[in-house]
Design a protein around this motif. Sequence first.
Motif, PDB file in Angstrom:
ATOM      1  N   GLY A 168       0.779  -1.226   0.000  1.00  0.00           N
ATOM      2  CA  GLY A 168       0.000   0.000   0.000  1.00  0.00           C
ATOM      3  C   GLY A 168       0.815   1.282   0.000  1.00  0.00           C
ATOM      4  N   LYS A 169       2.142   1.181  -0.019  1.00  0.00           N
ATOM      5  CA  LYS A 169       3.005   2.368   0.039  1.00  0.00           C
ATOM      6  C   LYS A 169       2.740   3.318  -1.130  1.00  0.00           C
ATOM      7  N   SER A 170       2.870   2.778  -2.341  1.00  0.00           N
ATOM      8  CA  SER A 170       2.698   3.618  -3.533  1.00  0.00           C
ATOM      9  C   SER A 170       1.259   4.077  -3.681  1.00  0.00           C
ATOM     10  N   THR A 171       0.313   3.245  -3.273  1.00  0.00           N
ATOM     11  CA  THR A 171      -1.091   3.632  -3.356  1.00  0.00           C
ATOM     12  C   THR A 171      -1.362   4.875  -2.515  1.00  0.00           C
ATOM     13  N   LEU A 172      -0.854   4.900  -1.274  1.00  0.00           N
ATOM     14  CA  LEU A 172      -1.083   6.065  -0.422  1.00  0.00           C
ATOM     15  C   LEU A 172      -0.344   7.285  -0.977  1.00  0.00           C
ATOM     16  N   ALA A 173       0.901   7.074  -1.409  1.00  0.00           N
ATOM     17  CA  ALA A 173       1.706   8.206  -1.881  1.00  0.00           C
ATOM     18  C   ALA A 173       1.166   8.793  -3.179  1.00  0.00           C
ATOM     19  N   MET A 174       0.873   7.917  -4.155  1.00  0.00           N
ATOM     20  CA  MET A 174       0.512   8.401  -5.489  1.00  0.00           C
ATOM     21  C   MET A 174      -0.998   8.501  -5.692  1.00  0.00           C
ATOM     22  N   ASN A 175      -1.731   7.419  -5.428  1.00  0.00           N
ATOM     23  CA  ASN A 175      -3.168   7.407  -5.707  1.00  0.00           C
ATOM     24  C   ASN A 175      -3.954   8.308  -4.762  1.00  0.00           C
ATOM     25  N   VAL A 176      -3.499   8.389  -3.504  1.00  0.00           N
ATOM     26  CA  VAL A 176      -4.236   9.181  -2.521  1.00  0.00           C
ATOM     27  C   VAL A 176      -3.666  10.595  -2.398  1.00  0.00           C
ATOM     28  N   ILE A 177      -2.383  10.698  -2.024  1.00  0.00           N
ATOM     29  CA  ILE A 177      -1.810  12.025  -1.746  1.00  0.00           C
ATOM     30  C   ILE A 177      -1.575  12.813  -3.033  1.00  0.00           C
TER      31      ILE A 177
ATOM     32  N   ALA B 254       6.302  14.467  -8.170  1.00  0.00           N
ATOM     33  CA  ALA B 254       6.652  13.070  -7.935  1.00  0.00           C
ATOM     34  C   ALA B 254       7.682  12.579  -8.934  1.00  0.00           C
ATOM     35  N   LEU B 255       8.529  11.658  -8.459  1.00  0.00           N
ATOM     36  CA  LEU B 255       9.530  11.007  -9.301  1.00  0.00           C
ATOM     37  C   LEU B 255       9.355   9.508  -9.124  1.00  0.00           C
ATOM     38  N   VAL B 256       8.792   8.853 -10.147  1.00  0.00           N
ATOM     39  CA  VAL B 256       8.532   7.426 -10.049  1.00  0.00           C
ATOM     40  C   VAL B 256       9.629   6.644 -10.754  1.00  0.00           C
ATOM     41  N   GLN B 257       9.626   5.330 -10.554  1.00  0.00           N
ATOM     42  CA  GLN B 257      10.709   4.482 -11.043  1.00  0.00           C
ATOM     43  C   GLN B 257      10.812   4.493 -12.561  1.00  0.00           C
TER      44      GLN B 257
ATOM     45  N   LEU C 275       9.249  10.550  -3.794  1.00  0.00           N
ATOM     46  CA  LEU C 275      10.261   9.778  -4.521  1.00  0.00           C
ATOM     47  C   LEU C 275       9.969   8.291  -4.373  1.00  0.00           C
ATOM     48  N   ASP C 276      10.005   7.567  -5.485  1.00  0.00           N
ATOM     49  CA  ASP C 276       9.720   6.129  -5.489  1.00  0.00           C
ATOM     50  C   ASP C 276      11.026   5.341  -5.609  1.00  0.00           C
ATOM     51  N   GLU C 277      11.487   4.792  -4.508  1.00  0.00           N
ATOM     52  CA  GLU C 277      12.700   3.958  -4.437  1.00  0.00           C
ATOM     53  C   GLU C 277      13.901   4.591  -5.148  1.00  0.00           C
ATOM     54  N   PRO C 278      14.307   5.782  -4.739  1.00  0.00           N
ATOM     55  CA  PRO C 278      15.446   6.441  -5.394  1.00  0.00           C
ATOM     56  C   PRO C 278      16.785   5.761  -5.131  1.00  0.00           C
ATOM     57  N   ALA C 279      16.865   4.881  -4.123  1.00  0.00           N
ATOM     58  CA  ALA C 279      18.147   4.248  -3.784  1.00  0.00           C
ATOM     59  C   ALA C 279      18.377   2.920  -4.496  1.00  0.00           C
TER      60      ALA C 279
ATOM     61  N   GLY D 292      -9.153  -1.815 -18.899  1.00  0.00           N
ATOM     62  CA  GLY D 292      -9.491  -1.749 -17.468  1.00  0.00           C
ATOM     63  C   GLY D 292      -9.119  -0.429 -16.830  1.00  0.00           C
ATOM     64  N   TYR D 293      -8.496   0.453 -17.613  1.00  0.00           N
ATOM     65  CA  TYR D 293      -8.028   1.719 -17.051  1.00  0.00           C
ATOM     66  C   TYR D 293      -7.869   2.749 -18.160  1.00  0.00           C
ATOM     67  N   SER D 294      -7.766   3.976 -17.754  1.00  0.00           N
ATOM     68  CA  SER D 294      -7.304   5.038 -18.640  1.00  0.00           C
ATOM     69  C   SER D 294      -5.945   5.482 -18.122  1.00  0.00           C
ATOM     70  N   LYS D 295      -5.176   6.156 -18.947  1.00  0.00           N
ATOM     71  CA  LYS D 295      -3.802   6.500 -18.571  1.00  0.00           C
ATOM     72  C   LYS D 295      -3.616   7.998 -18.501  1.00  0.00           C
ATOM     73  N   ASP D 296      -2.938   8.427 -17.447  1.00  0.00           N
ATOM     74  CA  ASP D 296      -2.558   9.827 -17.296  1.00  0.00           C
ATOM     75  C   ASP D 296      -1.054   9.866 -17.078  1.00  0.00           C
ATOM     76  N   LEU D 297      -0.447  11.032 -17.167  1.00  0.00           N
ATOM     77  CA  LEU D 297       0.994  11.161 -16.959  1.00  0.00           C
ATOM     78  C   LEU D 297       1.274  11.983 -15.719  1.00  0.00           C
ATOM     79  N   VAL D 298       2.215  11.485 -14.894  1.00  0.00           N
ATOM     80  CA  VAL D 298       2.667  12.194 -13.699  1.00  0.00           C
ATOM     81  C   VAL D 298       4.160  12.401 -13.848  1.00  0.00           C
ATOM     82  N   GLY D 299       4.572  13.625 -14.091  1.00  0.00           N
ATOM     83  CA  GLY D 299       5.996  13.899 -14.268  1.00  0.00           C
ATOM     84  C   GLY D 299       6.606  13.108 -15.407  1.00  0.00           C
ATOM     85  N   GLY D 300       5.798  12.884 -16.465  1.00  0.00           N
ATOM     86  CA  GLY D 300       6.293  12.130 -17.606  1.00  0.00           C
ATOM     87  C   GLY D 300       6.179  10.633 -17.435  1.00  0.00           C
ATOM     88  N   GLU D 301       5.634  10.157 -16.323  1.00  0.00           N
ATOM     89  CA  GLU D 301       5.500   8.735 -16.054  1.00  0.00           C
ATOM     90  C   GLU D 301       4.017   8.346 -16.065  1.00  0.00           C
ATOM     91  N   PRO D 302       3.674   7.084 -16.506  1.00  0.00           N
ATOM     92  CA  PRO D 302       2.267   6.685 -16.593  1.00  0.00           C
ATOM     93  C   PRO D 302       1.639   6.380 -15.236  1.00  0.00           C
TER      94      PRO D 302
END
Length: 573
Positions: free
Chosen positions: A38-47, A66-69, A162-166, A388-398
């Motif tokens: 649920g980490k990414s769900t709370l960070a991206m889908n909710v916040i 946001a910066l995703v993988q 940030l999504d797993e920057p390390a 099953g979904y539509s696509k949007d872009l967040v910082g150039g990421e789907p």
Amino acid sequence: MNNEYIRVVNAKENNLKSISVDIPLKKFVVFAGKSGSGKSTLAMNVIYNGYFNKSLNYDIKIKPCALVQRVSVLDSSTLLFEYMQIIGFDCKKIKISNYIDFYKQNKLSKFSTEELEEIIKLLELDLIDLDKELKAISLGQFQKIRLFKMLINITDEQLIILDEPAIGLNYVEAEKLAAACNIITKAGFSLIVIEHSIPMINNCDHVVEFGPGAGCFGGQVVFNGSIDGFKDSKSVLAEMIWKDTIKTSSNEEKLKKFLVIESVNEYRFSGENISLAIGKFTCIAGKTGTGKTACLDILYRSCDKSSGAGERRKGLAEIKGKNEIRRPYIIDQSPIGNNSSSIPATYINVMDTIRNIFYEKQTCANKLTKSDFSFNADGKCKVCNGLGYSKDLVGGEPIFIKCDVCKGLRYNSDALKVKIKDYSIGEILSKTCDELLEINLESNIISRKLGFLKTVELSYLTLGQPSNSLSGGEAQRIKIAKELSKKLGDRCVYILDTPSRGLHLSNMQSVINVLKMIVNKNNTVVIAENNPYFIRTCDWLVYLTKDDRENMSVLYQGKPQDAPKDVKMELGI
């Protein structure tokens, strides 16, 4: 909302179980937990989405970025300064660090000059040329560059996600990244980092841990508090970090057989000899940009015997010991599907079996055809075209948004009316591997392949998840599971790049055990990896380094327990 917190109330997105949580502002906050918890769900889908999409009814009042993988570097001749959107500055033969002088005069960022200088040094980007082509940059370097690009282009955003920057960084690099994160929060920004890295967790201000498991077994907040409180908690993750449960291999066996790639002059190596233990588990480690992935490419091309292999080997020195290897398999992190309708069920070859089960179990007079149980054909939802979904872009990421009509199930109403054990085909594809094993579709083929997905710690995965939404690590582990489902041959070399990607500490031993199982079948495993747990358990370690001109060389080759102290310190072993 309290002025000191982001307050989330009753979040139910994906697998979140009506969670409410306060996240402190202007702090370095780590979201920890297993993949799918649920980490990414709370960070991206909710916040993140909650700020931009007010219909979600989450009261997120500070603007996020946001910066995703990314799984790979952009294969492009685009120059670095063009990618970073640096204008009005002559970037020919200029290092990133020299750009700061220009920045001093123009004040183009929310960060002070001193803060950016320190961040550049911590990210070890200061010596990279601004006129370098992107395709010549390693993935680890590219991830750091993406972060720096974000920082210098921030305008009115106050929250950075940030999504797993390390990923892929060695222990010392991850510590430096954590120090950079602390500079970001001291500059007045709020920072949420989705992360598994020990140095990142150890150096943050606040931890929100999700669990207790993944998928349907996750979606809860099991800890929310300061890093000091987390250290004192009874969390499995906290105990693994500070009790250090995985020890360095103490194997005293004398290794006798080696693949030796002599006089390597590819990439930026200058006549290096690289030795890899045959019939053992070898780990190639080193900082970003030292040639780990390059070594894997050289190894594969050196051992490849397929059509056209001779042409691909041109320029490579002959490899000693190659007669001991029957063939190489490279299991990379590239996507498992080439189109938007690709799903794991298709890749592991169970989709036809699932479709046939639903077709054969129909009892009504007007039976649907097999094509009606395909979301790529007659069975597809007409609104989302079976995606099953539509696509949007967040910082150039789907980012994927569930279809309002089929609710993400991909199928039309006729196909969804057919039920097996009270589940439609769309619902079956939405269940996790663990849930499907419990439902039991009475197919040995499906049960066997689900078992292999569980072996590589993907029990939380759904077979209908869009393949292009999988992380690189998940895609790689699905490929491992597919190989395991075949009859493993012997005298092969299996090549993997960063198999720890996306793994929670408690899952690492299972994946390590799978790699050792492959070795025990008289095969060789070679990985590029900086994770301390993988390094500690390997049989043979190759540690790479580079000089100020980015020329690569081998600093150490041998057993991990025999490595020099400075190498052990760099790797956290």
